[in-house]
Design an enzyme around this catalytic site. Structure first.
Site, PDB file in Angstrom:
ATOM      1  N   LYS A 188      73.816  48.398  15.764  1.00 29.79           N
ATOM      2  CA  LYS A 188      73.311  47.469  16.781  1.00 29.79           C
ATOM      3  C   LYS A 188      73.684  47.983  18.173  1.00 29.79           C
ATOM      4  CE  LYS A 188      74.794  43.823  19.130  1.00 29.79           C
ATOM      5  NZ  LYS A 188      73.942  43.918  20.325  1.00 29.79           N
ATOM      6  N   GLU A 264      87.277  50.704  18.828  1.00 27.24           N
ATOM      7  CA  GLU A 264      87.557  51.431  20.074  1.00 27.24           C
ATOM      8  C   GLU A 264      87.321  50.436  21.195  1.00 27.24           C
ATOM      9  OE1 GLU A 264      88.772  54.266  20.091  1.00 27.24           O
ATOM     10  OE2 GLU A 264      88.100  55.289  18.287  1.00 27.24           O
ATOM     11  N   CYS A 299      85.593  53.720  29.517  1.00 27.42           N
ATOM     12  CA  CYS A 299      86.841  53.187  28.957  1.00 27.42           C
ATOM     13  C   CYS A 299      88.042  54.042  29.321  1.00 27.42           C
ATOM     14  CB  CYS A 299      86.708  53.056  27.449  1.00 27.42           C
ATOM     15  SG  CYS A 299      86.127  54.572  26.691  1.00 27.42           S
ATOM     16  N   GLU A 398      91.091  45.615  33.264  1.00 30.92           N
ATOM     17  CA  GLU A 398      90.054  46.648  33.240  1.00 30.92           C
ATOM     18  C   GLU A 398      88.900  46.194  34.132  1.00 30.92           C
ATOM     19  OE1 GLU A 398      87.792  47.150  29.579  1.00 30.92           O
ATOM     20  OE2 GLU A 398      87.904  49.320  29.831  1.00 30.92           O
TER      21      GLU A 398
END
Ligand code: NAP
Length: 495
Positions: A188, A264, A299, A398
């Site tokens: 997906k 992850e 990331c 983040e």
């Protein structure tokens, strides 16, 4: 590279897939239709159909039938290898089109997509294909009265849920090792960037991957992702995305069939510059690339820069100079280093972090807001703050955008303490001219990848994944990725 006009011409002529790919066919889904939007202009690129949860279940039945009849799982390693190598070759033959689709859909610079994402995705297929007939099983010493074999079996049907920041490459990192290990896959894409993965589906058929082995389902994370996560039979689920969603998937696995979960997730990565560094210009160039590459939608973006007090003034000057030399704008212009952020809500989130940093006392050195608004695009100037302390919001959360916070330290211990003081542990960069310092600090930093005197994530041959809340039982790339999509089986035969 060609010109902006050349790539725009390709973009105009694209024939895009807009339906899920199930059992080797593009089939309209009966869930709600959704648009994908060009982040550099706000124009609607395409309207796509999405799947219902029941259609996800049907995709699983198809993938399972394909797995069980062995049309892929029981092919000889040499045959699987050949097909996956062909898949990689086809990606390179379609390099321009794939790069253009990715730029259109995600706002990422054409330069990066053409030279990086497509090439590295193709290499991912070739690497895992080559590993298929080279990874070996084992015979253990046993007791002399039995033959003791340890073999690996594919998991079965593995689902993959991927994000929008490197849509094609994250898909390649999942599809290649899952298929190399003999599994079937249901993937997906992120709803913001589904187009390149649908093109990969087309190429998979041309390469010779049998129908039903690779399926692409479309739709929201909640409905389609949720159906995959809560499915009672899917044996594995690999995910790249936010830590919040990753943790939810763990719970859903626990509440259903204990499917193997590989995560992850996010990062808040440090870049440390020690006082012994002679070539500050090189370190500054790497540090600027480390935070701003892919507009910071990365990331492993090194959004925390820790500089020793003794060199800080000189280093910060270089950082500002190099940041201001970056070109931001139309991602189809090969001269631009930064393109558009993926969508307006995400851009607003990044702009909000900039405002928070100002309020909390950060000193804005360059950037600081939206630019090129007249284009309609989601462009944010690469932004640098000095005077950041480890407790400030932009040092802890983040941001996933082009925002750098600079901190200072006086001792190695202090640098390590600040660097490790985060819930994340994906990547860290370290600059030092002293070999012992490099060894000592790289072992103490809590991160899945530590790069020394450069910014890097390793390559296809090295495992990529995170410590702490950046990852869970997962590594992308390398032979370890192939092996994680298998179960170990002991076979004990009486002589
Ligand atoms: P996200 O919101 O977690 O979405 C990632 C994927 O999960 C998308 O396909 C999304 O679908 C789906 N999803 C959302 N909610 C879900 C749910 N409840 N159940 C199942 N699936 C769900 O993350 P993102 O904003 O796309 O990506 C940014 C994040 O990815 C950052 O935190 C970044 O650090 C991380 N990332 C990590 C790595 C790594 O290797 N560690 C690499 C790249 C990115 P929809 O798009 O349809 O919502």
């Amino acid at each position: 590279m060609n010109t902006r006009e050349y790539y725009l011409e390709i973009a105009k002529k694209l024939k895009l897939h807009t339906d899920p790919f199930i059992n080797g066919q593009f089939v309209k889904g009966s869930g709600p239709a959704f648009n994908t939007i060009n982040p550099a202009t706000q124009e609607v690129i395409a309207t796509l159909s999405s799947n219902t949860a029941e259609e996800v279940y049907e995709a699983e039945r198809i993938a399972r039938a394909a797995f069980e009849d062995g049309r892929w799982s029981k092919k000889s390693p040499a045959e699987r290898k050949e097909i996956l190598i062909r898949f990689g070759e086809l990606m390179m033959e379609n390099r321009e089109e794939l790069a253009v689709i990715e730029t259109l859909d995600s706002g990422k610079p054409i330069y990066d997509n053409y030279n990086g994402d497509v090439v590295e995705s193709a290499e991912t297929f070739k690497y895992h294909a080559e590993a298929i007939d080279k990874l070996q099983d084992a015979i253990t010493p046993g007791d002399g009265k039995h033959v003791s074999m340890v073999v690996r079996e594919p998991l079965g049907v593995v689902a993959a849920i991927v994000p929008w920041n490197f849509p094609m490459q994250m898909a390649a990192w999942k599809i290649a090792p899952i298929l190399a290990a003999g599994n079937s896959i249901i993937i997906k894409p992120a709803s913001l960037t589904p187009l390149s993965i649908l093109k990969l589906a087309e190429l998979s058929k041309e390469a010779g991957i049998p129908d039903g082995v690779l399926n692409v389902v479309l739709g929201s994370g909640r409905v389609v992702g949720g159906a995959l996560a809560e499915h009672p039979r899917i044996e594995g689920l690999t995910f790249t995305g936010s830590t919040a969603v990753g943790k939810r998937l763990l719970v859903q696995s626990g509440q259903t069939n204990a499917k193997r979960i590989f995560l992850e997730m996010g990062g808040k990565n440090p870049c440390i510059v020690m006082p012994d560094v002679k070539d500050l210009d090189h370190a500054a160039a790497e540090a600027v690339n480390a935070v701003f590459w892919n507009m910071g939608e990365n990331c492993t973006s090194n959004s925390r820069l820790l500089v020793h007090k003794s060199i800080k003034d000189e280093f910060v000057k270089l950082i500002v100079e190099k940041t201001e030399a970056l070109r931001t704008g139309d991602p189809f212009d090969p001269e631009n280093n930064l393109g558009a952020l993926v969508e307006i809500p995400h851009m607003n989130k990044v702009l909000n972090y900039i405002e928070i940093a100002k309020k909390e006392g950060g000193r804005l050195l360059t950037g600081g807001g939206r630019i090129l608004e007249e284009t309609g695009g989601n462009f944010v100037a690469p932004t640098v703050f000095d005077g950041i302390t480890p407790d400030m919001t932009i040092a802890r959360e983040e941001i996933f955008g082009p925002v750098l916070g600079i901190m200072e330290f006086e001792t190695e211990e202090e640098a390590i303490r600040i660097a490790n003081d985060t819930e994340y542990g994906l990547q860290a960069s370290l600059f030092t001219d002293d070999l012992s310092t490099a060894h000592r600090m790289s072992r103490t930093l809590q991160a899945g990848t530590v790069s020394v005197n450069c910014y890097a994530e390793g390559d296809i041959g090295t495992p990529f994944g995170g410590f702490k809340q950046s990852g869970f039982m997962s590594r992308d790339n390398s032979v370890w990725a192939n092996q994680q999509f298998t179960e170990l089986k002991t076979i004990w035969i009486k002589l």
